[in-house]
Design a protein around this motif. Structure first.
Motif, short mmCIF file in Angstrom:
data_model
loop_
_atom_site.label_atom_id
_atom_site.label_comp_id
_atom_site.label_asym_id
_atom_site.label_seq_id
_atom_site.Cartn_x
_atom_site.Cartn_y
_atom_site.Cartn_z
N GLU A 241 23.57 51.24 37.02
CA GLU A 241 23.90 51.24 38.45
C GLU A 241 23.29 50.01 39.12
OE1 GLU A 241 23.39 54.04 42.46
OE2 GLU A 241 22.51 54.65 40.53
N VAL A 242 24.02 49.43 40.06
CA VAL A 242 23.50 48.34 40.88
C VAL A 242 23.00 48.95 42.19
CG1 VAL A 242 24.04 46.18 42.06
CG2 VAL A 242 25.11 46.71 39.86
N ILE A 243 21.77 48.63 42.56
CA ILE A 243 21.16 49.28 43.73
C ILE A 243 20.63 48.25 44.73
CG2 ILE A 243 20.53 51.34 42.40
CD1 ILE A 243 17.69 50.27 42.22
N GLY A 244 20.36 48.74 45.92
CA GLY A 244 19.70 47.92 46.94
C GLY A 244 20.52 46.71 47.38
N PHE A 271 29.73 39.10 55.50
CA PHE A 271 28.52 39.92 55.41
C PHE A 271 28.78 41.33 55.95
CE2 PHE A 271 24.62 41.60 57.33
CZ PHE A 271 23.81 41.67 56.21
N GLU A 272 29.44 41.42 57.09
CA GLU A 272 29.73 42.74 57.67
C GLU A 272 30.67 43.55 56.78
OE1 GLU A 272 31.28 41.80 61.48
OE2 GLU A 272 29.33 41.25 62.34
N THR A 273 31.64 42.88 56.17
CA THR A 273 32.61 43.57 55.34
C THR A 273 31.99 44.09 54.05
OG1 THR A 273 34.39 42.19 56.24
CG2 THR A 273 34.85 43.35 54.19
N VAL A 274 31.21 43.24 53.37
CA VAL A 274 30.61 43.69 52.11
C VAL A 274 29.52 44.73 52.38
CG1 VAL A 274 31.19 41.56 50.91
CG2 VAL A 274 28.93 41.80 51.97
N SER A 275 28.86 44.66 53.53
CA SER A 275 27.88 45.69 53.88
C SER A 275 28.56 47.05 54.03
CB SER A 275 27.15 45.32 55.17
OG SER A 275 26.41 44.13 55.02
N LYS A 276 29.69 47.06 54.70
CA LYS A 276 30.46 48.29 54.86
C LYS A 276 30.95 48.80 53.51
CE LYS A 276 34.46 50.12 57.39
NZ LYS A 276 35.54 49.79 58.37
N LEU A 277 31.42 47.89 52.68
CA LEU A 277 31.93 48.28 51.36
C LEU A 277 30.81 48.80 50.48
CD1 LEU A 277 34.30 48.40 49.40
CD2 LEU A 277 33.82 46.02 48.78
N SER A 278 29.67 48.14 50.51
CA SER A 278 28.52 48.55 49.70
C SER A 278 28.08 49.97 50.00
CB SER A 278 27.36 47.58 49.93
OG SER A 278 26.18 48.02 49.29
N ALA A 279 28.22 50.36 51.26
CA ALA A 279 27.79 51.70 51.67
C ALA A 279 28.80 52.78 51.33
CB ALA A 279 27.52 51.70 53.17
N SER A 280 30.00 52.38 50.88
CA SER A 280 31.07 53.38 50.73
C SER A 280 31.50 53.64 49.29
CB SER A 280 32.29 52.95 51.54
OG SER A 280 32.85 51.75 51.03
N VAL A 281 31.11 52.79 48.34
CA VAL A 281 31.55 52.99 46.96
C VAL A 281 30.38 52.80 45.99
CG1 VAL A 281 33.90 52.19 47.46
CG2 VAL A 281 32.21 50.56 46.60
N GLU A 282 30.55 53.36 44.80
CA GLU A 282 29.57 53.16 43.74
C GLU A 282 29.77 51.78 43.12
OE1 GLU A 282 28.03 55.31 39.61
OE2 GLU A 282 29.84 56.02 40.63
N ILE A 283 28.67 51.08 42.84
CA ILE A 283 28.74 49.78 42.19
C ILE A 283 27.87 49.82 40.94
CG2 ILE A 283 28.32 47.30 42.42
CD1 ILE A 283 28.64 47.60 45.43
N SER A 284 28.46 49.45 39.82
CA SER A 284 27.76 49.47 38.54
C SER A 284 27.93 48.13 37.85
CB SER A 284 28.30 50.59 37.64
OG SER A 284 28.20 51.85 38.29
N ARG A 285 27.10 47.91 36.85
CA ARG A 285 27.20 46.70 36.03
C ARG A 285 27.40 47.12 34.57
NH1 ARG A 285 22.83 44.31 37.56
NH2 ARG A 285 23.91 42.95 39.05
#
Length: 314
Positions: A241-244, A271-285
């Motif tokens: 998982e990618v965090i923070g 910055f505003e767009t990726v911040s919103k996206l980061s808060a709404s989906v799971e991101i993994s590596r």
């Protein structure tokens, strides 16, 4: 005669034939179609000289982005509504279209507030999963492997993200084609003689995928960053998982043609767009070591990860 096309949730009217794209249906009564973006040809040489950009090949002014590809031509994107192309004499039409489908359309998306990620996306259990990474990371190969297991392709190369009325990130379908390098063809047992190259200068092949292409927009559920490590021992696949704040870095660094965001004065929007996206989906590596063909092993890891996440309510 100009032709109407659909791609990335937009309707395009193009003076240049775009065989990669799907034709858009016209209104039955007027035989016309709504148009979001026009693609036109015009001699831009005088305008380029008047902008006096010196040795720079990219310049942005007044909501427009103008760039030059030395052996191909001039390309101008205007306020999210128009792409103007001025090909040089003898330019490879495939290469001209490659820049239209990639850089030009991505800039138009930025200008319209649509986030273009550099990646591919497939549909799994009625939700979209995107695979982002730098060139050669294996994004198209992985999505092709997933498609061969019955998970339809939504888009290749550029993932266009918007938001629905409920605030969910939505992936719009691109167009029914994938681009695969020779090693990927070999891994899938595909004969290169059956496919045309993207253009004459590279051995990357255009693969028609109409039979497993998903034509409707789908909510985005997760993003996987692909990180190949070919020189690290024997072949293996690792998922984490990618965090923070690293989540923001992943999204910014894998925005398609991210360097053109700042040029257009859109850094705050990104910055505003990726911040919103980061808060709404799971991101993994997901990383792979060694040089073996591991696409199908990665498919199993990803499907298991998704199904496990669904079971625990992620």
């Amino acid at each position: 005669m100009p032709v109407h096309y659909e791609a990335y949730g937009l309707r395009w009217l193009s003076q240049i034939p775009m065989p990669e794209l799907q034709s858009a249906p016209l209104d039955a009564e007027t035989e016309q179609g709504a148009v979001d973006v026009r693609i036109e040809t015009f001699d831009l040489t005088g305008l380029w000289k008047s902008w006096d950009v010196g040795n720079d090949n990219f310049v942005a002014r007044d909501g427009c982005l103008f760039f030059r590809i030395e052996d191909t031509g001039l390309f101008l994107m205007e306020q999210g509504q128009r792409i103007v192309i001025s090909p040089i004499s003898g330019a490879d039409p495939k290469k001209v279209r490659l820049f239209i489908l990639g850089t030009c359309m991505s800039v138009i998306m930025m200008q319209r507030g649509i986030l273009p990620l550099h990646g591919s996306a497939v549909v799994i259990d009625q939700r979209a999963y995107a695979f982002v990474g730098h060139s050669g990371a294996g994004k198209s190969t992985l999505s092709a492997a997933l498609a061969s297991r019955g998970y339809p392709l939504l888009t290749d190369d550029v993932v266009a993200l918007t938001w629905d009325a409920e605030g969910r990130a939505i992936v719009s379908p691109g167009y029914p084609q994938q681009k695969l390098w020779q090693p990927s063809l070999d891994g899938f047992g595909m004969d290169q003689q059956n496919y045309a190259t993207v253009h004459a200068e590279i051995t990357k092949y255009a693969i028609p995928v109409q039979h497993y292409f998903h034509e409707r927009a789908v909510p985005l559920a997760g993003i996987y960053e692909l990180v190949p490590r070919p020189d690290h021992g024997s072949g293996s696949v690792h998922l984490e998982e990618v965090i923070g704040l690293e989540r923001l870095h992943v999204l910014c660094s894998h925005t398609f043609r991210a360097g053109l965001v700042t040029r257009q004065g859109l850094a705050q929007w990104l910055f505003e767009t990726v911040s919103k996206l980061s808060a709404s989906v799971e991101i993994s590596r997901i990383s792979r070591t060694g040089q073996d063909f591991t696409a199908f092993e990665m498919v199993e890891r990803i499907i298991n990860h998704i199904r496990k996440g669904v079971q625990v309510g992620i």
